[in-house]
Design a protein around this motif. Structure first.
Motif, PDB file in Angstrom:
ATOM      1  N   TRP A  50       3.706  -4.184  -4.959  1.00 42.84           N
ATOM      2  CA  TRP A  50       3.085  -3.192  -3.408  1.00 42.84           C
ATOM      3  C   TRP A  50       2.216  -4.671  -2.380  1.00 42.84           C
ATOM      4  O   TRP A  50       1.188  -4.935  -3.069  1.00 42.84           O
ATOM      5  N   GLN A  53      -0.528  -2.997   2.673  1.00 46.44           N
ATOM      6  CA  GLN A  53       0.056  -2.248   3.713  1.00 46.44           C
ATOM      7  C   GLN A  53       0.947  -0.871   3.267  1.00 46.44           C
ATOM      8  O   GLN A  53      -0.101   0.595   3.162  1.00 46.44           O
ATOM      9  N   GLN A  54       1.624  -1.434   1.462  1.00 47.54           N
ATOM     10  CA  GLN A  54       1.843  -0.237   1.187  1.00 47.54           C
ATOM     11  C   GLN A  54       0.808   0.644   0.014  1.00 47.54           C
ATOM     12  O   GLN A  54       0.661   1.804   0.416  1.00 47.54           O
ATOM     13  N   LYS A  56      -2.379   1.032   1.118  1.00 49.97           N
ATOM     14  CA  LYS A  56      -2.947   2.316   2.318  1.00 49.97           C
ATOM     15  C   LYS A  56      -1.904   3.238   2.574  1.00 49.97           C
ATOM     16  O   LYS A  56      -2.374   4.263   2.757  1.00 49.97           O
ATOM     17  N   GLN A  57      -0.067   3.058   2.409  1.00 52.17           N
ATOM     18  CA  GLN A  57       0.217   4.434   3.045  1.00 52.17           C
ATOM     19  C   GLN A  57       0.708   5.129   1.663  1.00 52.17           C
ATOM     20  O   GLN A  57       0.481   6.114   1.592  1.00 52.17           O
ATOM     21  N   LYS A  58      -0.286   4.696   0.416  1.00 51.78           N
ATOM     22  CA  LYS A  58      -0.188   5.719  -0.382  1.00 51.78           C
ATOM     23  C   LYS A  58      -1.425   5.982  -0.705  1.00 51.78           C
ATOM     24  O   LYS A  58      -1.069   7.153  -1.469  1.00 51.78           O
ATOM     25  N   ASN A  60      -2.244   7.507   1.556  1.00 49.88           N
ATOM     26  CA  ASN A  60      -2.640   8.422   2.147  1.00 49.88           C
ATOM     27  C   ASN A  60      -2.246   9.757   1.966  1.00 49.88           C
ATOM     28  O   ASN A  60      -2.422  10.915   2.580  1.00 49.88           O
TER      29      ASN A  60
END
Length: 92
Positions: A50, A53-54, A56-58, A60
């Motif tokens: 990951w 950026q991935q 960070k998305q997770k 969230n």
């Protein structure tokens, strides 16, 4: 155990500059897939990566109810976010 290591986005997956982040058992992996934190096509016994950026998305989607169900993975994701790292996972 599915072991996670921190990795900078620009490094290759087999870099020697990896730092161990922690691991999760199969039950937590399955629960994380049910909760859509880990993608369904990923394999517990394989390897995947990951990007930061991935991560960070997770992070969230990590609300307290989800964190309580996948505490080890949530902790790994929070540490990666704090260091602005991606993660690489190796199953064994």
């Amino acid at each position: 155990m599915l072991d996670f290591s921190f990795i900078n986005d620009e490094l290759p997956i087999h870099s020697r500059q990896l730092s161990y982040a922690g691991g999760i058992e199969y039950e937590e992996f399955e629960k994380a897939q049910e909760l859509k934190v880990i993608e369904n096509h990923l394999d517990y016994y394989g390897k995947f990566r990951w990007s930061s950026q991935q991560v960070k998305q997770k992070n969230n989607i990590l609300v307290p109810a989800i964190i309580s169900l996948i505490p080890n993975l949530a902790s790994i994701l929070k540490q990666a976010l704090a260091g602005d790292f991606g993660l690489v996972a190796f199953g064994d």
